[in-house]
Write a protein that holds these residues in place. Sequence first.
Motif, PDB file in Angstrom:
ATOM      1  N   LYS A 184      -3.108 -24.789  -5.271  1.00 27.38           N
ATOM      2  CA  LYS A 184      -2.880 -25.863  -4.295  1.00 27.38           C
ATOM      3  C   LYS A 184      -2.228 -25.294  -3.032  1.00 27.38           C
ATOM      4  O   LYS A 184      -2.664 -25.558  -1.907  1.00 27.38           O
ATOM      5  CB  LYS A 184      -1.980 -26.929  -4.942  1.00 27.38           C
ATOM      6  CG  LYS A 184      -1.511 -28.014  -4.021  1.00 27.38           C
ATOM      7  CD  LYS A 184      -2.475 -29.152  -4.027  1.00 27.38           C
ATOM      8  CE  LYS A 184      -1.954 -30.341  -3.253  1.00 27.38           C
ATOM      9  NZ  LYS A 184      -3.027 -31.304  -2.994  1.00 27.38           N
ATOM     10  N   MET A 196      -7.048 -28.042 -18.378  1.00 28.02           N
ATOM     11  CA  MET A 196      -6.795 -27.340 -17.102  1.00 28.02           C
ATOM     12  C   MET A 196      -7.767 -27.809 -16.021  1.00 28.02           C
ATOM     13  O   MET A 196      -7.389 -27.966 -14.860  1.00 28.02           O
ATOM     14  CB  MET A 196      -6.910 -25.822 -17.300  1.00 28.02           C
ATOM     15  CG  MET A 196      -5.683 -25.181 -17.896  1.00 28.02           C
ATOM     16  SD  MET A 196      -4.220 -25.385 -16.849  1.00 28.02           S
ATOM     17  CE  MET A 196      -4.545 -24.178 -15.555  1.00 28.02           C
ATOM     18  N   ASP A 236       0.016 -21.931 -12.092  1.00 28.06           N
ATOM     19  CA  ASP A 236      -1.304 -21.522 -11.596  1.00 28.06           C
ATOM     20  C   ASP A 236      -1.941 -22.631 -10.750  1.00 28.06           C
ATOM     21  O   ASP A 236      -2.502 -22.378  -9.684  1.00 28.06           O
ATOM     22  CB  ASP A 236      -2.252 -21.213 -12.777  1.00 28.06           C
ATOM     23  CG  ASP A 236      -1.845 -19.963 -13.544  1.00 28.06           C
ATOM     24  OD1 ASP A 236      -1.130 -19.112 -12.971  1.00 28.06           O
ATOM     25  OD2 ASP A 236      -2.231 -19.844 -14.724  1.00 28.06           O
ATOM     26  N   ILE A 237      -1.848 -23.855 -11.247  1.00 25.37           N
ATOM     27  CA  ILE A 237      -2.459 -24.969 -10.509  1.00 25.37           C
ATOM     28  C   ILE A 237      -1.755 -25.158  -9.159  1.00 25.37           C
ATOM     29  O   ILE A 237      -2.397 -25.319  -8.113  1.00 25.37           O
ATOM     30  CB  ILE A 237      -2.419 -26.280 -11.350  1.00 25.37           C
ATOM     31  CG1 ILE A 237      -3.272 -26.104 -12.613  1.00 25.37           C
ATOM     32  CG2 ILE A 237      -2.897 -27.475 -10.527  1.00 25.37           C
ATOM     33  CD1 ILE A 237      -3.296 -27.310 -13.541  1.00 25.37           C
ATOM     34  N   THR A 270      -6.426 -29.654 -12.742  1.00 20.29           N
ATOM     35  CA  THR A 270      -6.732 -29.018 -11.456  1.00 20.29           C
ATOM     36  C   THR A 270      -7.420 -30.027 -10.537  1.00 20.29           C
ATOM     37  O   THR A 270      -7.119 -30.110  -9.346  1.00 20.29           O
ATOM     38  CB  THR A 270      -7.629 -27.773 -11.684  1.00 20.29           C
ATOM     39  OG1 THR A 270      -6.942 -26.886 -12.549  1.00 20.29           O
ATOM     40  CG2 THR A 270      -7.950 -27.057 -10.391  1.00 20.29           C
ATOM     41  N   VAL A 330     -12.616 -23.569  -7.347  1.00 16.86           N
ATOM     42  CA  VAL A 330     -11.874 -23.074  -8.505  1.00 16.86           C
ATOM     43  C   VAL A 330     -12.849 -22.698  -9.612  1.00 16.86           C
ATOM     44  O   VAL A 330     -13.790 -23.449  -9.910  1.00 16.86           O
ATOM     45  CB  VAL A 330     -10.883 -24.144  -9.040  1.00 16.86           C
ATOM     46  CG1 VAL A 330     -10.214 -23.676 -10.323  1.00 16.86           C
ATOM     47  CG2 VAL A 330      -9.830 -24.479  -7.979  1.00 16.86           C
TER      48      VAL A 330
END
Length: 369
Positions: free
Chosen positions: A224, A266, A219-220, A270, A231
Amino acid sequence: MKHGDLLSKALNNEDLLASELEYLISLEDDHSVEALLNAGHEGRIKWVGESTFFRGLIECSNICVKDCYYCGIRKSLHSTIRYEMDEEEIIKEAFWAYEQGYGSIVIQAGERQDDHFILMIDRVLKELHSRCGDSLGITLSLGEQLTSTYQRWRDSGAHRYLLRIETSNSELYQSLHPDDHEHDSRLSCLKDLKDLGFQVGTGIMAGLPGQNYQDLIGDILFMKNLDVDMVGLGPYIPHSETPLYSDTRPRLTESPDQSLTLGLKMVALTRLVLRDVNIAAATALQSLHPTGREQALKSGANVIMPNLTLTTFRSHYSLYENKPCVGEAADQCKGCLQSRVEHTGGKIAFHQRGDSPHYLKRMKTETSI
Ligand code: SAH
Protein backbone atom coordinates in the motif's frame (compact mmCIF):
# COMPACT_ATOMS: atom_id res chain seq x y z
CA MET A 1 -15.22 -4.67 16.78
CA LYS A 2 -16.60 -7.84 15.18
CA HIS A 3 -15.21 -9.11 11.89
CA GLY A 4 -18.44 -8.21 10.05
CA ASP A 5 -18.13 -4.58 11.11
CA LEU A 6 -14.49 -4.44 10.11
CA LEU A 7 -15.26 -5.88 6.68
CA SER A 8 -18.07 -3.37 6.13
CA LYS A 9 -15.73 -0.57 7.16
CA ALA A 10 -13.11 -1.74 4.64
CA LEU A 11 -15.72 -2.06 1.90
CA ASN A 12 -16.71 1.48 2.71
CA ASN A 13 -13.21 2.72 1.72
CA GLU A 14 -12.10 3.15 5.30
CA ASP A 15 -8.54 2.25 6.27
CA LEU A 16 -8.24 -0.50 8.87
CA LEU A 17 -5.55 -0.42 11.56
CA ALA A 18 -2.73 -2.97 11.40
CA SER A 19 -4.12 -4.59 14.55
CA GLU A 20 -7.55 -4.93 12.90
CA LEU A 21 -5.99 -6.51 9.81
CA GLU A 22 -4.02 -8.90 12.01
CA TYR A 23 -7.23 -9.89 13.73
CA LEU A 24 -8.92 -10.58 10.38
CA ILE A 25 -6.09 -12.67 8.97
CA SER A 26 -5.87 -14.76 12.10
CA LEU A 27 -9.55 -15.79 11.95
CA GLU A 28 -9.78 -19.50 11.34
CA ASP A 29 -13.37 -20.64 11.76
CA ASP A 30 -15.08 -21.49 8.47
CA HIS A 31 -17.80 -18.89 8.83
CA SER A 32 -15.42 -15.95 9.41
CA VAL A 33 -13.02 -17.07 6.66
CA GLU A 34 -15.93 -17.30 4.24
CA ALA A 35 -17.08 -13.79 5.20
CA LEU A 36 -13.55 -12.45 4.60
CA LEU A 37 -13.21 -14.11 1.18
CA ASN A 38 -16.68 -12.91 0.16
CA ALA A 39 -15.75 -9.37 1.18
CA GLY A 40 -12.62 -9.65 -0.98
CA HIS A 41 -14.83 -10.61 -3.91
CA GLU A 42 -17.26 -7.80 -3.19
CA GLY A 43 -14.35 -5.35 -3.11
CA ARG A 44 -13.08 -6.66 -6.42
CA ILE A 45 -16.48 -6.08 -8.07
CA LYS A 46 -16.72 -2.62 -6.51
CA TRP A 47 -13.21 -1.35 -7.28
CA VAL A 48 -12.10 -3.13 -10.47
CA GLY A 49 -15.24 -4.71 -11.87
CA GLU A 50 -16.42 -8.15 -12.86
CA SER A 51 -14.12 -8.82 -15.81
CA THR A 52 -11.26 -11.24 -15.48
CA PHE A 53 -8.20 -10.53 -17.62
CA PHE A 54 -5.94 -13.11 -19.20
CA ARG A 55 -2.15 -12.67 -19.19
CA GLY A 56 -0.45 -15.24 -21.42
CA LEU A 57 2.57 -16.42 -19.45
CA ILE A 58 5.81 -17.19 -21.29
CA GLU A 59 8.47 -18.65 -19.02
CA CYS A 60 11.24 -18.05 -21.52
CA SER A 61 14.27 -19.33 -19.60
CA ASN A 62 15.06 -21.05 -16.29
CA ILE A 63 18.71 -20.06 -16.31
CA CYS A 64 19.25 -18.03 -13.13
CA VAL A 65 22.20 -16.30 -11.49
CA LYS A 66 20.43 -16.14 -8.12
CA ASP A 67 20.44 -18.78 -5.43
CA CYS A 68 17.23 -18.20 -3.44
CA TYR A 69 16.90 -20.94 -0.80
CA TYR A 70 13.28 -21.78 -1.70
CA CYS A 71 13.37 -21.86 -5.48
CA GLY A 72 13.56 -24.86 -7.81
CA ILE A 73 15.44 -22.93 -10.52
CA ARG A 74 18.17 -21.56 -8.19
CA LYS A 75 21.58 -21.73 -9.78
CA SER A 76 22.97 -24.39 -7.42
CA LEU A 77 20.22 -26.87 -8.20
CA HIS A 78 22.14 -28.93 -10.71
CA SER A 79 19.38 -31.48 -11.33
CA THR A 80 17.25 -28.78 -13.00
CA ILE A 81 17.61 -29.07 -16.78
CA ARG A 82 18.25 -25.56 -18.09
CA TYR A 83 16.59 -24.13 -21.21
CA GLU A 84 16.28 -20.87 -23.05
CA MET A 85 13.63 -20.11 -25.66
CA ASP A 86 14.96 -18.21 -28.65
CA GLU A 87 13.45 -14.93 -29.77
CA GLU A 88 11.45 -16.43 -32.63
CA GLU A 89 9.83 -18.90 -30.21
CA ILE A 90 8.93 -16.14 -27.75
CA ILE A 91 7.53 -13.89 -30.49
CA LYS A 92 5.53 -16.77 -31.94
CA GLU A 93 3.94 -17.60 -28.58
CA ALA A 94 3.25 -13.93 -27.79
CA PHE A 95 1.71 -13.30 -31.17
CA TRP A 96 -0.43 -16.42 -30.86
CA ALA A 97 -1.78 -15.00 -27.58
CA TYR A 98 -2.46 -11.66 -29.24
CA GLU A 99 -4.40 -13.33 -32.06
CA GLN A 100 -6.42 -15.32 -29.51
CA GLY A 101 -7.56 -12.00 -28.03
CA TYR A 102 -5.46 -12.16 -24.85
CA GLY A 103 -4.98 -8.49 -24.06
CA SER A 104 -1.63 -8.98 -22.37
CA ILE A 105 1.34 -11.27 -21.96
CA VAL A 106 3.91 -11.80 -19.22
CA ILE A 107 7.50 -12.68 -20.07
CA GLN A 108 9.15 -14.30 -17.07
CA ALA A 109 12.54 -15.95 -16.57
CA GLY A 110 15.24 -16.69 -14.06
CA GLU A 111 17.38 -13.65 -13.39
CA ARG A 112 20.19 -12.83 -15.81
CA GLN A 113 22.07 -9.62 -16.48
CA ASP A 114 24.18 -10.75 -19.46
CA ASP A 115 24.08 -8.70 -22.66
CA HIS A 116 22.99 -11.67 -24.76
CA PHE A 117 19.80 -11.97 -22.71
CA ILE A 118 19.13 -8.24 -22.25
CA LEU A 119 19.46 -7.58 -25.98
CA MET A 120 17.39 -10.62 -26.93
CA ILE A 121 14.51 -9.40 -24.73
CA ASP A 122 14.95 -5.95 -26.23
CA ARG A 123 14.56 -7.30 -29.79
CA VAL A 124 11.48 -9.28 -28.75
CA LEU A 125 9.90 -6.14 -27.30
CA LYS A 126 10.64 -4.09 -30.42
CA GLU A 127 9.25 -6.76 -32.72
CA LEU A 128 6.08 -7.20 -30.67
CA HIS A 129 5.62 -3.46 -30.52
CA SER A 130 5.98 -3.12 -34.26
CA ARG A 131 3.41 -5.89 -34.85
CA CYS A 132 0.85 -5.15 -32.12
CA GLY A 133 1.50 -1.52 -31.16
CA ASP A 134 0.15 -0.73 -27.71
CA SER A 135 -2.82 -3.03 -28.08
CA LEU A 136 -0.87 -5.90 -26.49
CA GLY A 137 0.04 -5.20 -22.87
CA ILE A 138 3.51 -6.51 -22.05
CA THR A 139 4.60 -7.34 -18.52
CA LEU A 140 8.17 -8.33 -17.75
CA SER A 141 9.17 -10.40 -14.73
CA LEU A 142 12.92 -10.72 -15.14
CA GLY A 143 14.26 -9.86 -11.71
CA GLU A 144 16.69 -7.20 -10.59
CA GLN A 145 18.35 -5.21 -13.37
CA LEU A 146 20.29 -1.98 -13.82
CA THR A 147 18.19 1.18 -14.20
CA SER A 148 19.55 1.48 -17.74
CA THR A 149 18.24 -2.00 -18.59
CA TYR A 150 14.78 -1.21 -17.21
CA GLN A 151 14.87 2.04 -19.19
CA ARG A 152 15.87 0.22 -22.38
CA TRP A 153 13.04 -2.31 -22.03
CA ARG A 154 10.52 0.41 -21.20
CA ASP A 155 11.59 2.39 -24.29
CA SER A 156 11.25 -0.74 -26.43
CA GLY A 157 7.63 -1.34 -25.44
CA ALA A 158 7.28 -3.02 -22.02
CA HIS A 159 4.34 -1.55 -20.08
CA ARG A 160 4.53 -3.35 -16.76
CA TYR A 161 7.06 -4.99 -14.47
CA LEU A 162 6.52 -7.56 -11.75
CA LEU A 163 9.16 -7.95 -9.06
CA ARG A 164 8.10 -9.65 -5.86
CA ILE A 165 9.63 -8.33 -2.66
CA GLU A 166 9.04 -11.93 -1.39
CA THR A 167 8.65 -10.61 2.17
CA SER A 168 8.73 -7.03 3.45
CA ASN A 169 10.52 -8.19 6.61
CA SER A 170 14.18 -7.59 5.74
CA GLU A 171 15.49 -9.98 8.41
CA LEU A 172 13.25 -12.77 7.17
CA TYR A 173 14.27 -11.94 3.58
CA GLN A 174 17.94 -12.30 4.51
CA SER A 175 17.28 -15.72 6.04
CA LEU A 176 15.75 -16.92 2.75
CA HIS A 177 18.64 -15.77 0.57
CA PRO A 178 22.45 -15.81 0.47
CA ASP A 179 24.21 -12.70 1.79
CA ASP A 180 24.69 -11.11 -1.62
CA HIS A 181 20.90 -10.98 -2.24
CA GLU A 182 19.91 -7.69 -0.65
CA HIS A 183 16.47 -6.55 0.36
CA ASP A 184 17.51 -2.94 -0.22
CA SER A 185 18.49 -3.66 -3.84
CA ARG A 186 15.06 -5.11 -4.49
CA LEU A 187 13.47 -2.04 -2.96
CA SER A 188 15.53 0.31 -5.07
CA CYS A 189 14.63 -1.68 -8.21
CA LEU A 190 10.95 -1.24 -7.37
CA LYS A 191 11.47 2.50 -6.93
CA ASP A 192 13.37 2.71 -10.23
CA LEU A 193 10.56 0.92 -12.03
CA LYS A 194 8.04 3.39 -10.69
CA ASP A 195 10.18 6.35 -11.68
CA LEU A 196 10.45 4.97 -15.21
CA GLY A 197 6.67 4.94 -15.56
CA PHE A 198 6.07 1.19 -15.53
CA GLN A 199 2.88 -0.21 -14.07
CA VAL A 200 4.59 -1.82 -11.11
CA GLY A 201 3.66 -5.04 -9.43
CA THR A 202 5.08 -6.75 -6.41
CA GLY A 203 4.08 -9.54 -4.09
CA ILE A 204 5.13 -12.03 -1.48
CA MET A 205 5.02 -15.69 -0.56
CA ALA A 206 2.71 -16.59 2.31
CA GLY A 207 3.44 -19.41 4.74
CA LEU A 208 7.25 -19.16 4.77
CA PRO A 209 9.24 -20.68 7.64
CA GLY A 210 9.57 -18.09 10.39
CA GLN A 211 6.81 -15.84 8.98
CA ASN A 212 3.94 -14.74 11.24
CA TYR A 213 0.65 -12.88 10.80
CA GLN A 214 2.28 -9.57 11.68
CA ASP A 215 4.75 -10.06 8.82
CA LEU A 216 1.91 -10.73 6.38
CA ILE A 217 0.00 -7.63 7.39
CA GLY A 218 3.30 -5.73 7.16
CA ASP A 219 3.53 -7.03 3.58
CA ILE A 220 0.09 -5.70 2.67
CA LEU A 221 0.83 -2.30 4.23
CA PHE A 222 4.22 -2.24 2.49
CA MET A 223 2.50 -2.72 -0.89
CA LYS A 224 0.00 0.00 0.00
CA ASN A 225 2.78 2.43 0.98
CA LEU A 226 4.73 1.69 -2.17
CA ASP A 227 1.54 2.56 -4.04
CA VAL A 228 1.88 -0.42 -6.40
CA ASP A 229 -0.46 -1.01 -9.33
CA MET A 230 -0.44 -4.80 -9.41
CA VAL A 231 -0.03 -7.63 -6.94
CA GLY A 232 1.09 -11.20 -7.52
CA LEU A 233 1.18 -13.09 -4.26
CA GLY A 234 0.94 -16.76 -3.58
CA PRO A 235 1.55 -19.55 -1.12
CA TYR A 236 5.09 -20.78 -0.45
CA ILE A 237 5.31 -24.38 -1.64
CA PRO A 238 8.28 -26.32 -0.28
CA HIS A 239 10.57 -27.85 -2.90
CA SER A 240 12.33 -30.94 -1.54
CA GLU A 241 15.62 -30.24 -3.34
CA THR A 242 16.08 -26.74 -1.93
CA PRO A 243 17.76 -25.65 1.34
CA LEU A 244 14.58 -24.08 2.77
CA TYR A 245 12.90 -27.48 2.75
CA SER A 246 14.79 -28.53 5.87
CA ASP A 247 14.25 -25.22 7.69
CA THR A 248 12.82 -25.98 11.13
CA ARG A 249 11.27 -22.61 11.96
CA PRO A 250 7.51 -22.81 12.57
CA ARG A 251 5.17 -22.10 9.68
CA LEU A 252 1.62 -20.71 9.78
CA THR A 253 0.46 -23.55 7.55
CA GLU A 254 1.09 -27.25 7.82
CA SER A 255 -1.18 -28.75 5.15
CA PRO A 256 -1.96 -27.81 1.53
CA ASP A 257 -5.50 -26.89 2.64
CA GLN A 258 -4.17 -24.46 5.23
CA SER A 259 -1.77 -22.96 2.67
CA LEU A 260 -4.62 -22.49 0.23
CA THR A 261 -6.78 -20.77 2.85
CA LEU A 262 -3.94 -18.49 3.91
CA GLY A 263 -3.25 -17.57 0.25
CA LEU A 264 -6.94 -16.77 -0.30
CA LYS A 265 -7.17 -14.72 2.90
CA MET A 266 -4.14 -12.70 1.73
CA VAL A 267 -5.79 -12.07 -1.64
CA ALA A 268 -8.98 -10.88 0.05
CA LEU A 269 -7.22 -8.60 2.54
CA THR A 270 -4.95 -7.18 -0.15
CA ARG A 271 -8.02 -6.30 -2.18
CA LEU A 272 -9.66 -4.66 0.85
CA VAL A 273 -6.58 -2.55 1.59
CA LEU A 274 -5.20 -1.72 -1.89
CA ARG A 275 -8.64 -1.55 -3.56
CA ASP A 276 -8.22 -0.63 -7.25
CA VAL A 277 -5.09 -2.62 -8.15
CA ASN A 278 -4.91 -5.68 -10.39
CA ILE A 279 -4.41 -8.88 -8.39
CA ALA A 280 -3.35 -12.14 -10.03
CA ALA A 281 -4.72 -15.54 -9.06
CA ALA A 282 -1.34 -17.23 -8.51
CA THR A 283 -0.62 -20.44 -10.38
CA ALA A 284 0.83 -21.87 -7.15
CA LEU A 285 -2.71 -21.92 -5.70
CA GLN A 286 -3.68 -24.51 -8.28
CA SER A 287 -0.92 -26.85 -7.17
CA LEU A 288 -2.60 -26.89 -3.75
CA HIS A 289 -6.13 -27.43 -5.00
CA PRO A 290 -7.54 -28.12 -8.49
CA THR A 291 -9.73 -25.00 -8.28
CA GLY A 292 -7.27 -22.86 -6.29
CA ARG A 293 -7.09 -20.13 -8.92
CA GLU A 294 -10.84 -19.91 -9.43
CA GLN A 295 -11.24 -19.63 -5.67
CA ALA A 296 -8.83 -16.68 -5.76
CA LEU A 297 -10.99 -15.02 -8.43
CA LYS A 298 -13.88 -15.36 -5.97
CA SER A 299 -11.80 -13.83 -3.16
CA GLY A 300 -10.59 -10.61 -4.77
CA ALA A 301 -8.27 -11.51 -7.67
CA ASN A 302 -9.11 -10.29 -11.20
CA VAL A 303 -6.24 -11.57 -13.36
CA ILE A 304 -5.30 -15.11 -14.39
CA MET A 305 -2.30 -16.31 -16.36
CA PRO A 306 -2.76 -19.12 -18.91
CA ASN A 307 0.60 -20.77 -19.51
CA LEU A 308 2.01 -20.35 -23.04
CA THR A 309 5.45 -21.83 -22.38
CA LEU A 310 6.28 -24.48 -24.97
CA THR A 311 5.31 -27.88 -23.55
CA THR A 312 8.84 -29.21 -24.10
CA PHE A 313 10.23 -26.65 -21.64
CA ARG A 314 7.36 -26.29 -19.24
CA SER A 315 8.26 -29.01 -16.75
CA HIS A 316 11.73 -27.49 -16.34
CA TYR A 317 10.36 -24.18 -15.05
CA SER A 318 9.96 -25.95 -11.74
CA LEU A 319 9.87 -23.14 -9.17
CA TYR A 320 8.08 -25.52 -6.80
CA GLU A 321 6.86 -29.11 -6.92
CA ASN A 322 3.46 -30.17 -8.29
CA LYS A 323 3.28 -27.26 -10.72
CA PRO A 324 -0.02 -27.63 -12.60
CA CYS A 325 -0.62 -27.94 -16.37
CA VAL A 326 2.94 -29.00 -17.25
CA GLY A 327 1.73 -31.39 -19.95
CA GLU A 328 -0.70 -29.07 -21.74
CA ALA A 329 -0.21 -27.08 -24.91
CA ALA A 330 -1.07 -23.36 -24.98
CA ASP A 331 -4.40 -23.82 -26.76
CA GLN A 332 -5.48 -26.46 -24.21
CA CYS A 333 -4.65 -24.01 -21.41
CA LYS A 334 -6.82 -21.35 -23.01
CA GLY A 335 -9.90 -23.55 -23.38
CA CYS A 336 -9.42 -25.13 -19.98
CA LEU A 337 -9.01 -21.85 -18.11
CA GLN A 338 -11.81 -20.15 -19.99
CA SER A 339 -14.28 -22.88 -19.04
CA ARG A 340 -12.97 -22.98 -15.47
CA VAL A 341 -13.47 -19.22 -15.06
CA GLU A 342 -16.86 -19.21 -16.75
CA HIS A 343 -17.96 -22.20 -14.70
CA THR A 344 -17.62 -20.11 -11.54
CA GLY A 345 -19.71 -17.33 -13.08
CA GLY A 346 -16.76 -15.17 -14.15
CA LYS A 347 -16.40 -13.31 -17.45
CA ILE A 348 -13.15 -13.05 -19.38
CA ALA A 349 -12.46 -9.76 -21.12
CA PHE A 350 -10.78 -10.60 -24.42
CA HIS A 351 -9.14 -7.99 -26.69
CA GLN A 352 -8.49 -5.63 -23.78
CA ARG A 353 -5.19 -4.92 -22.08
CA GLY A 354 -6.81 -4.66 -18.69
CA ASP A 355 -4.45 -2.04 -17.28
CA SER A 356 -4.50 -1.51 -13.55
CA PRO A 357 -7.21 1.07 -12.73
CA HIS A 358 -4.92 2.28 -9.96
CA TYR A 359 -2.19 3.04 -12.50
CA LEU A 360 -4.58 4.90 -14.78
CA LYS A 361 -5.72 7.07 -11.89
CA ARG A 362 -2.14 7.59 -10.73
CA MET A 363 -1.11 8.78 -14.20
CA LYS A 364 -4.03 11.19 -14.41
CA THR A 365 -3.19 12.77 -11.06
CA GLU A 366 0.55 12.90 -11.74
CA THR A 367 0.17 14.49 -15.16
CA SER A 368 -2.37 17.04 -13.96
CA ILE A 369 -0.05 18.32 -11.20
N1 SAH B 1 13.52 -13.94 -11.85
C1 SAH B 1 12.22 -13.39 -11.68
C2 SAH B 1 11.15 -14.44 -11.61
C3 SAH B 1 11.32 -15.30 -10.39
S1 SAH B 1 10.27 -16.68 -10.28
C4 SAH B 1 12.22 -12.50 -10.47
O1 SAH B 1 13.19 -12.51 -9.73
O2 SAH B 1 11.28 -11.77 -10.27
C5 SAH B 1 8.77 -15.92 -9.80
C6 SAH B 1 8.36 -16.09 -8.36
O3 SAH B 1 8.19 -17.46 -8.03
C7 SAH B 1 9.33 -15.60 -7.31
O4 SAH B 1 9.27 -14.20 -7.18
C8 SAH B 1 8.86 -16.34 -6.06
O5 SAH B 1 7.98 -15.53 -5.28
C9 SAH B 1 8.07 -17.53 -6.63
N2 SAH B 1 8.61 -18.80 -6.10
C10 SAH B 1 9.85 -19.28 -6.21
N3 SAH B 1 9.96 -20.43 -5.49
C11 SAH B 1 8.75 -20.68 -4.94
C12 SAH B 1 8.24 -21.69 -4.08
N4 SAH B 1 9.00 -22.69 -3.64
N5 SAH B 1 6.93 -21.61 -3.72
C13 SAH B 1 6.15 -20.61 -4.16
N6 SAH B 1 6.58 -19.61 -4.96
C14 SAH B 1 7.87 -19.65 -5.34
